[in-house]
Design an enzyme around this catalytic site. Sequence first.
Site, PDB file in Angstrom:
ATOM      1  CB  SER A  85      -0.950   0.001   1.210  1.00 14.50           C
ATOM      2  OG  SER A  85      -0.222  -0.057   2.406  1.00 14.50           O
ATOM      3  CG  ASP A  86       2.490   5.116  -1.593  1.00 15.93           C
ATOM      4  OD1 ASP A  86       3.603   4.947  -1.075  1.00 15.93           O
ATOM      5  OD2 ASP A  86       2.092   6.217  -2.015  1.00 15.93           O
ATOM      6  CB  THR A  87      -0.842   6.922   2.584  1.00 14.38           C
ATOM      7  OG1 THR A  87      -1.492   5.717   2.998  1.00 14.38           O
ATOM      8  CG2 THR A  87      -1.720   8.106   2.952  1.00 14.38           C
TER       9      THR A  87
END
Length: 197
Positions: A76-78
């Site tokens: 994931s990445d934010t």
Amino acid sequence: MLKEKLKNHRIILASGSPRRQEFFKNLGLDFEIQLKPVVEEYPPRLTHAEISDYLAQLKALPFKEALQPKDILITSDTIVWHNNTALGKPREEQEAYAILKSLSDATHEVITSVCFTSLGYEKTLNNITKVTFKSLTDDEIWHYIKTYKPFDKAGAYGIQEWIGQIGVTKIEGSYFNVMGLPVHLVYKTLNTIAETT
């Protein structure tokens, strides 16, 4: 419930984020943490959720050759999106100050993308939350930076920390998404994978 459905799978969480790891523990899942370094760069033509989607998929690449039939890899990445710009993690105090000053008295978007990868399956989803900050004073910004050192956080802040408690006036969307994982979507997607694999 979900743990029982996934008992024949191995869940691999490729994240060093203690917040994401805590979310997976709270879902009651057995999972492994595996980390492989990736240079988090993206093509400049990408914008908005395309950026976090791309980076979440990029983080999956080093794992693909070693995946076993019942493995489910989650990456994931934010990012924080504000004024048509992606705000990542600040490298030092002055950059953190500049980011927080730009978020002061304004509304920005927090975008988290999650990529699910197994041998016969890849799905990337994203979630967007709008966050509004009050007008932050310089004293408040510097107190937060000096005390909490938010250099591991996109947008230079953690909503669960002091600055979120005193500064955030409105949230539209998932609170947990701002912390780094749209848990409701992860739960839904893992249920789907469990039922189809």
